[in-house]
Design an enzyme around this catalytic site. Structure first.
Site, short mmCIF file in Angstrom:
data_model
loop_
_atom_site.label_atom_id
_atom_site.label_comp_id
_atom_site.label_asym_id
_atom_site.label_seq_id
_atom_site.Cartn_x
_atom_site.Cartn_y
_atom_site.Cartn_z
N GLY A 45 -16.67 5.22 6.04
CA GLY A 45 -17.82 4.74 5.28
C GLY A 45 -17.59 4.85 3.78
O GLY A 45 -17.93 3.94 3.01
N CYS A 46 -17.00 5.94 3.36
CA CYS A 46 -16.74 6.15 1.93
C CYS A 46 -15.68 5.18 1.42
O CYS A 46 -15.76 4.70 0.29
CB CYS A 46 -16.32 7.60 1.68
SG CYS A 46 -17.64 8.78 2.09
N THR A 47 -14.72 4.85 2.26
CA THR A 47 -13.69 3.88 1.89
C THR A 47 -14.31 2.49 1.75
O THR A 47 -14.02 1.78 0.77
CB THR A 47 -12.55 3.88 2.93
OG1 THR A 47 -11.94 5.18 2.93
CG2 THR A 47 -11.51 2.83 2.60
N ALA A 50 -16.30 2.42 -1.51
CA ALA A 50 -15.42 2.43 -2.69
C ALA A 50 -14.70 1.09 -2.85
O ALA A 50 -14.60 0.56 -3.97
CB ALA A 50 -14.42 3.57 -2.59
#
Length: 155
Positions: A45-47, A50
Site C-alpha cells: 500500500g505504501c509503495t 508513493a
C-alpha cells in the site's frame, strides 16, 4: 489523537531525510506541502501511494507543491525505498513518532485481530505560508495522488 486545526499554522518539526540530512517543515515555506504519513516503507500500500506521487511530479510542480512522505522507518530503510522505486521526493524519518504525535496520526490500530499503536495513513496539505489547508483521511492508496492533485487544482 488530536489533529491540528485547519487554518492554523501546521506543527513545526525537524527530522532526517532518506540521506540523513536535517529537514524542517519551514524549509518549504513559499511552496504548498503534501505531508503524508504512511505506516512502513516498501509495503504494498505504501509503495502504491508513493509511486502515485512520484508519477505526479509534474502536476505537483504546476501547483507549486512538494510531496513529503513521513514514516517511523529509519533513514537507511527510506533510502532503500527511494532507490528501489525511483522516488523523486523527500522521505522523512519519524522513528520516535514525535511528529506523528504532533499531527494526531499515531494511535491504536487493528490488523488481523491484533491491536497495536502505529501511524494512521493521513495526508495534510499545507499552504505556502505554513498554514494547514486540508486533511485527507479517507482515500485509496492507488488513487491518493489523484485526490491530492484534484484538491490542489480546486484550491
Amino acid at each position: 489523537m488530536v489533529r491540528p486545526t485547519i487554518g492554523k499554522v501546521a506543527p513545526a518539526f525537524t527530522t532526517t531525510d532518506q540521506d540523513g540530512n536535517k529537514v524542517a517543515l519551514k524549509d518549504f515555506r513559499g511552496q504548498r506541502v503534501v505531508l503524508y504519513f504512511y505506516p512502513k516503507a516498501m509495503t504494498p500500500g505504501c509503495t502504491a501511494q508513493a509511486c502515485g506521487l512520484r508519477d505526479s511530479a509534474k502536476e505537483l510542480k504546476k501547483q507549486n507543491a512538494v510531496a513529503l512522505g513521513i514514516s517511523p522507518d529509519a533513514s537507511a530503510r527510506l533510502k532503500k525505498f527511494e532507490e528501489r522505486d525511483a522516488l523523486n521526493f523527500t522521505l522523512l524519518s519519524d522513528e520516535d513518532h514525535k511528529i506523528a504525535d504532533k499531527y494526531g496520526v499515531w494511535g491504536p490500530k487493528k490488523f488481523m485481530g491484533r491491536e497495536y499503536d502505529g501511524i494512521h495513513r493521513i495526508t495534510f496539505i499545507i499552504d505556502e505560508n505554513g498554514k494547514l489547508m486540508h486533511i485527507m483521511d479517507k482515500f485509496k492508496t492507488k488513487t491518493h495522488h489523484e485526490d491530492v492533485i484534484t484538491y490542489l487544482n480546486e484550491h
